[in-house]
Write a protein that holds these residues in place. Structure first.
Motif, PDB file in Angstrom:
ATOM      1  N   GLY A  10     -11.579   6.039   3.411  1.00 30.00           N
ATOM      2  CA  GLY A  10     -10.467   5.653   4.271  1.00 30.00           C
ATOM      3  C   GLY A  10      -9.150   5.714   3.518  1.00 30.00           C
ATOM      4  N   VAL A  11      -8.065   5.549   4.263  1.00 32.53           N
ATOM      5  CA  VAL A  11      -6.726   5.563   3.687  1.00 32.53           C
ATOM      6  C   VAL A  11      -6.011   4.278   4.098  1.00 32.53           C
ATOM      7  CG1 VAL A  11      -4.579   6.860   3.401  1.00 32.53           C
ATOM      8  CG2 VAL A  11      -6.672   8.069   4.032  1.00 32.53           C
ATOM      9  N   VAL A  12      -5.304   3.681   3.149  1.00 36.70           N
ATOM     10  CA  VAL A  12      -4.510   2.489   3.437  1.00 36.70           C
ATOM     11  C   VAL A  12      -3.040   2.844   3.250  1.00 36.70           C
ATOM     12  CG1 VAL A  12      -4.026   0.094   2.851  1.00 36.70           C
ATOM     13  CG2 VAL A  12      -6.368   0.984   2.650  1.00 36.70           C
ATOM     14  N   PHE A  13      -2.287   2.852   4.341  1.00 34.90           N
ATOM     15  CA  PHE A  13      -0.867   3.177   4.318  1.00 34.90           C
ATOM     16  C   PHE A  13      -0.057   1.888   4.233  1.00 34.90           C
ATOM     17  CE2 PHE A  13      -2.862   6.756   6.538  1.00 34.90           C
ATOM     18  CZ  PHE A  13      -2.364   7.820   5.795  1.00 34.90           C
ATOM     19  N   VAL A  14       0.835   1.826   3.253  1.00 34.49           N
ATOM     20  CA  VAL A  14       1.594   0.608   2.998  1.00 34.49           C
ATOM     21  C   VAL A  14       3.084   0.893   3.073  1.00 34.49           C
ATOM     22  CG1 VAL A  14       1.987  -1.299   1.391  1.00 34.49           C
ATOM     23  CG2 VAL A  14      -0.260  -0.179   1.457  1.00 34.49           C
ATOM     24  N   ASP A  15       3.809   0.067   3.800  1.00 34.00           N
ATOM     25  CA  ASP A  15       5.259   0.168   3.925  1.00 34.00           C
ATOM     26  C   ASP A  15       5.921  -0.393   2.668  1.00 34.00           C
ATOM     27  OD1 ASP A  15       7.752   0.565   5.374  1.00 34.00           O
ATOM     28  OD2 ASP A  15       7.802  -1.606   5.605  1.00 34.00           O
ATOM     29  N   ILE A  16       7.204  -0.046   2.463  1.00 31.36           N
ATOM     30  CA  ILE A  16       7.941  -0.567   1.311  1.00 31.36           C
ATOM     31  C   ILE A  16       8.877  -1.701   1.704  1.00 31.36           C
ATOM     32  CG2 ILE A  16       9.713  -0.058  -0.416  1.00 31.36           C
ATOM     33  CD1 ILE A  16       8.491   2.696  -0.774  1.00 31.36           C
ATOM     34  N   ASP A  17       9.883  -1.392   2.525  1.00 37.55           N
ATOM     35  CA  ASP A  17      10.936  -2.369   2.783  1.00 37.55           C
ATOM     36  C   ASP A  17      10.458  -3.556   3.594  1.00 37.55           C
ATOM     37  OD1 ASP A  17      12.998  -1.230   1.323  1.00 37.55           O
ATOM     38  OD2 ASP A  17      13.472   0.180   2.922  1.00 37.55           O
ATOM     39  N   GLU A  18      10.642  -4.742   3.032  1.00 40.25           N
ATOM     40  CA  GLU A  18      10.269  -6.026   3.601  1.00 40.25           C
ATOM     41  C   GLU A  18       8.752  -6.203   3.700  1.00 40.25           C
ATOM     42  OE1 GLU A  18      12.898  -7.695   6.589  1.00 40.25           O
ATOM     43  OE2 GLU A  18      14.144  -5.897   6.438  1.00 40.25           O
ATOM     44  N   PRO A  22      10.739  -7.635  -0.658  1.00 40.46           N
ATOM     45  CA  PRO A  22      11.125  -8.662   0.322  1.00 40.46           C
ATOM     46  C   PRO A  22      12.490  -8.402   0.945  1.00 40.46           C
ATOM     47  CG  PRO A  22      10.248  -9.651  -1.688  1.00 40.46           C
ATOM     48  CD  PRO A  22      10.444  -8.193  -1.986  1.00 40.46           C
ATOM     49  N   SER A  23      12.728  -9.052   2.071  1.00 35.28           N
ATOM     50  CA  SER A  23      14.003  -8.937   2.773  1.00 35.28           C
ATOM     51  C   SER A  23      15.167  -9.211   1.811  1.00 35.28           C
ATOM     52  CB  SER A  23      14.038  -9.944   3.934  1.00 35.28           C
ATOM     53  OG  SER A  23      15.254  -9.857   4.620  1.00 35.28           O
ATOM     54  N   PRO A  24      16.234  -8.396   1.893  1.00 32.41           N
ATOM     55  CA  PRO A  24      16.556  -7.389   2.897  1.00 32.41           C
ATOM     56  C   PRO A  24      16.086  -5.978   2.573  1.00 32.41           C
ATOM     57  CG  PRO A  24      18.461  -7.756   1.514  1.00 32.41           C
ATOM     58  CD  PRO A  24      17.408  -8.701   1.023  1.00 32.41           C
ATOM     59  N   GLY A  25      15.260  -5.769   1.574  1.00 33.49           N
ATOM     60  CA  GLY A  25      14.666  -4.464   1.318  1.00 33.49           C
ATOM     61  C   GLY A  25      15.339  -3.655   0.229  1.00 33.49           C
ATOM     62  N   SER A  26      14.694  -2.527  -0.094  1.00 35.37           N
ATOM     63  CA  SER A  26      15.124  -1.704  -1.222  1.00 35.37           C
ATOM     64  C   SER A  26      16.473  -1.044  -1.004  1.00 35.37           C
ATOM     65  CB  SER A  26      14.069  -0.632  -1.514  1.00 35.37           C
ATOM     66  OG  SER A  26      13.943   0.273  -0.432  1.00 35.37           O
ATOM     67  N   ALA A  27      16.776  -0.640   0.236  1.00 38.01           N
ATOM     68  CA  ALA A  27      18.045   0.035   0.499  1.00 38.01           C
ATOM     69  C   ALA A  27      19.219  -0.879   0.196  1.00 38.01           C
ATOM     70  CB  ALA A  27      18.100   0.509   1.949  1.00 38.01           C
ATOM     71  N   VAL A 101      -1.592   4.745  -0.068  1.00 37.91           N
ATOM     72  CA  VAL A 101      -0.470   5.665   0.168  1.00 37.91           C
ATOM     73  C   VAL A 101       0.739   4.874   0.660  1.00 37.91           C
ATOM     74  CG1 VAL A 101       0.347   7.577   1.618  1.00 37.91           C
ATOM     75  CG2 VAL A 101      -1.972   7.625   0.685  1.00 37.91           C
ATOM     76  N   LEU A 102       1.923   5.232   0.192  1.00 38.24           N
ATOM     77  CA  LEU A 102       3.157   4.628   0.681  1.00 38.24           C
ATOM     78  C   LEU A 102       3.639   5.390   1.914  1.00 38.24           C
ATOM     79  CD1 LEU A 102       5.015   4.051  -2.704  1.00 38.24           C
ATOM     80  CD2 LEU A 102       4.094   2.282  -1.189  1.00 38.24           C
ATOM     81  N   GLY A 111      10.325   5.751  -3.035  1.00 41.36           N
ATOM     82  CA  GLY A 111       8.883   5.929  -2.896  1.00 41.36           C
ATOM     83  C   GLY A 111       8.256   6.534  -4.139  1.00 41.36           C
ATOM     84  N   SER A 112       8.930   7.520  -4.730  1.00 37.83           N
ATOM     85  CA  SER A 112       8.424   8.166  -5.934  1.00 37.83           C
ATOM     86  C   SER A 112       8.331   7.174  -7.094  1.00 37.83           C
ATOM     87  CB  SER A 112       9.342   9.330  -6.317  1.00 37.83           C
ATOM     88  OG  SER A 112       8.942   9.915  -7.530  1.00 37.83           O
ATOM     89  N   HIS A 113       9.355   6.343  -7.229  1.00 42.81           N
ATOM     90  CA  HIS A 113       9.370   5.334  -8.299  1.00 42.81           C
ATOM     91  C   HIS A 113       8.188   4.379  -8.168  1.00 42.81           C
ATOM     92  CE1 HIS A 113      11.076   2.300 -11.068  1.00 42.81           C
ATOM     93  NE2 HIS A 113      10.592   1.421 -10.203  1.00 42.81           N
ATOM     94  N   LEU A 114       7.963   3.842  -6.980  1.00 38.39           N
ATOM     95  CA  LEU A 114       6.891   2.874  -6.769  1.00 38.39           C
ATOM     96  C   LEU A 114       5.517   3.539  -6.819  1.00 38.39           C
ATOM     97  CD1 LEU A 114       8.503   0.653  -3.991  1.00 38.39           C
ATOM     98  CD2 LEU A 114       8.251   0.125  -6.434  1.00 38.39           C
TER      99      LEU A 114
END
Length: 223
Positions: A10-18, A22-27, A101-102, A111-114
């Protein structure tokens, strides 16, 4: 393919921001370094409220990256605030034949950094134009929440897996289309939209909170 991918179940897709950041996110964190934090926070809030699309936010954000080098942004990202347990969760996934996977709308540079830092298999995201190692302030590749979903489904298909073999971990509007397709969707420290769309919700400061949910789901599937 590495062994961890070739024998995956299986594949586990994980979000980055928040989710991971954590809030308010990487951007907004990077915008703090670039001197545009207030404007970026406002734009991110407008996206969350459905008033702006991600490409619109990205186009405005990209201008602030102009002239900065890839190396200095990467160095700045080493200090980005993160939830606990990322490395442990990725390791658990790999040990249980799940590909981590991100799947994110954060810039590919983030994304590349993490991905390198925590051993995720790959990542998606909008991309910035660079010239001789510096960002130009232009966007080379847009991505929205539907593109994020399509990336995930396409990646799973490339491994010979169906959407039912995919789990998604996220927190907000950008995760909802993928949540609708994944076999398991986990709202982690999520807003109302994501909680309503998810299979299950969990809160905490450590990503390892999702492990029992992943374990129970894949065991139920007989894998």
């Amino acid at each position: 393919m590495s062994a961890s991918v070739s024998d995956a179940i299986g594949v586990v897709f994980v979000d980055i921001d928040e989710t991971l950041v954590p809030s308010p996110g990487s951007a907004v964190y990077v915008a703090r370094y670039l001197g545009s934090e207030a404007a970026m926070a406002e734009a991110e809030a407008a996206y969350a409220a459905g008033k702006l699309t991600n490409p619109e936010v990205a186009a405005a954000d990209a201008l602030d990256w102009a002239g900065r080098t890839e190396e200095e942004i990467n160095n700045w990202l080493t200090g980005v605030p993160l939830v606990d347990g990322i490395e442990e969760t990725v390791t658990w996934c790999r040990e249980h034949h799940l590909v981590p996977v991100l799947a994110t709308l954060a810039w590919q540079s983030i994304g590349s950094h993490l991905c390198r830092r925590f051993n995720f298999e790959t990542y998606c995201g909008p991309a910035l134009v660079t010239h001789e190692g510096r960002f130009t302030g232009a966007v080379s590749e847009d991505l929205d929440e539907y593109g994020k979903r399509d990336f995930a489904l396409s990646y799973a298909k490339s491994l010979g897996m169906s959407r039912h073999q995919c789990a998604a971990v996220g927190d907000s509007r950008s995760d909802v289309p993928l949540f609708a397709e994944a076999g398991l969707s986990i709202a982690f420290n999520a807003d109302r939209q994501a909680r309503e769309a998810a299979s299950v919700s969990v809160d905490g400061n450590d990503l390892q909170a999702v492990i029992p949910l992943l374990k129970a789901w894949f065991e139920t599937r007989g894998n």
